[in-house]
Design a protein around this motif. Structure first.
Motif, mmCIF file in Angstrom:
data_model
loop_
_atom_site.group_PDB
_atom_site.id
_atom_site.type_symbol
_atom_site.label_atom_id
_atom_site.label_comp_id
_atom_site.label_asym_id
_atom_site.label_seq_id
_atom_site.Cartn_x
_atom_site.Cartn_y
_atom_site.Cartn_z
ATOM 1 N N UNK A 17 48.304 20.968 73.736
ATOM 2 C CA UNK A 17 48.857 19.849 74.500
ATOM 3 C C UNK A 17 50.017 19.187 73.749
ATOM 4 N N UNK A 18 50.913 20.000 73.213
ATOM 5 C CA UNK A 18 52.096 19.546 72.464
ATOM 6 C C UNK A 18 51.753 18.738 71.221
ATOM 7 N N UNK A 19 50.557 18.916 70.691
ATOM 8 C CA UNK A 19 50.136 18.230 69.461
ATOM 9 C C UNK A 19 49.658 19.278 68.464
ATOM 10 N N UNK A 20 49.969 19.045 67.195
ATOM 11 C CA UNK A 20 49.489 19.939 66.145
ATOM 12 C C UNK A 20 48.077 19.507 65.779
ATOM 13 N N UNK A 21 47.167 20.439 65.835
ATOM 14 C CA UNK A 21 45.773 20.202 65.463
ATOM 15 C C UNK A 21 45.387 21.271 64.452
ATOM 16 N N UNK A 22 44.157 21.230 63.963
ATOM 17 C CA UNK A 22 43.756 22.247 62.995
ATOM 18 C C UNK A 22 42.277 22.534 63.074
#
Length: 183
Positions: free
Chosen positions: A145-150
């Motif tokens: 969703x256009x967010x960097x996650x990990x």
């Protein structure tokens, strides 16, 4: 007439202010990922023999550079009382000299070999290659969703002698390799 002129001037000021805000550059995906790497270092614990107190924290890139200088900009930053030093690792042997290794997407074909080579060596492996954490890497970055996650592979961190803080584990999108399984 003066009211009409004031309204136009006000609209012009608001329009200019809005356009200057819109023109302000937003950080790119790899600038954000570079910031994540520094934050991972802040919330990770290495074995004392691997990273003694006061030692330089070596951050390396294995493969082609998608960061466009963002990693070099981290040079000299303090993390946990240590100075960050960046270098391009041209081989697995050079990567073993590092504390954090970002495995570039250009290395996807050699991923199994790289992960086996880094295994148990006290190196935090990070990548944005799809399925990296599930494949045995330490932390896999994903864009959602256009967010960097990990995602975090707790078993891989343990195998490598690393310990992630509870805060970092809570922020992970998924944590693999725990007794509870993925969350």
């Amino acid at each position: 007439m003066i009211r009409h002129l004031c309204r136009h001037v006000l609209a012009l000021i608001v329009g200019l202010a809005g356009s200057s805000l819109m023109a302000a550059p937003q950080p790119g995906e790899y600038q954000i990922k570079a910031a994540y790497l520094i934050n991972f270092a802040r919330y990770m614990e290495w074995p004392a023999g691997r990273l003694p107190a006061g030692a330089v924290l070596r951050l390396c890139l294995l493969g082609r550079d998608p960061f466009g200088g963002s990693l070099l900009a981290l040079e000299g930053r303090p993390v946990q009382g240590r100075e960050v030093r960046f270098r391009q690792a041209d081989s697995l042997d050079q990567a073993l000299e590092c504390h954090i290794v970002f495995v570039s997407g250009s290395e996807e074909r050699r991923l199994g070999l790289i992960l086996r080579g880094l295994s148990g060596r006290g190196v935090l492996s990070v990548s944005d290659i799809e399925g990296f954490a599930e494949a045995g890497g330490g932390i896999g970055m994903v864009t959602e969703d256009d967010r960097v996650r990990f995602d975090i592979n707790q078993a891989a961190l343990t195998r490598d002698g690393l310990r992630a803080s509870s805060q970092l584990l809570r922020l992970g999108r998924q944590v693999f390799g725990t007794e509870r399984g993925p969350r």
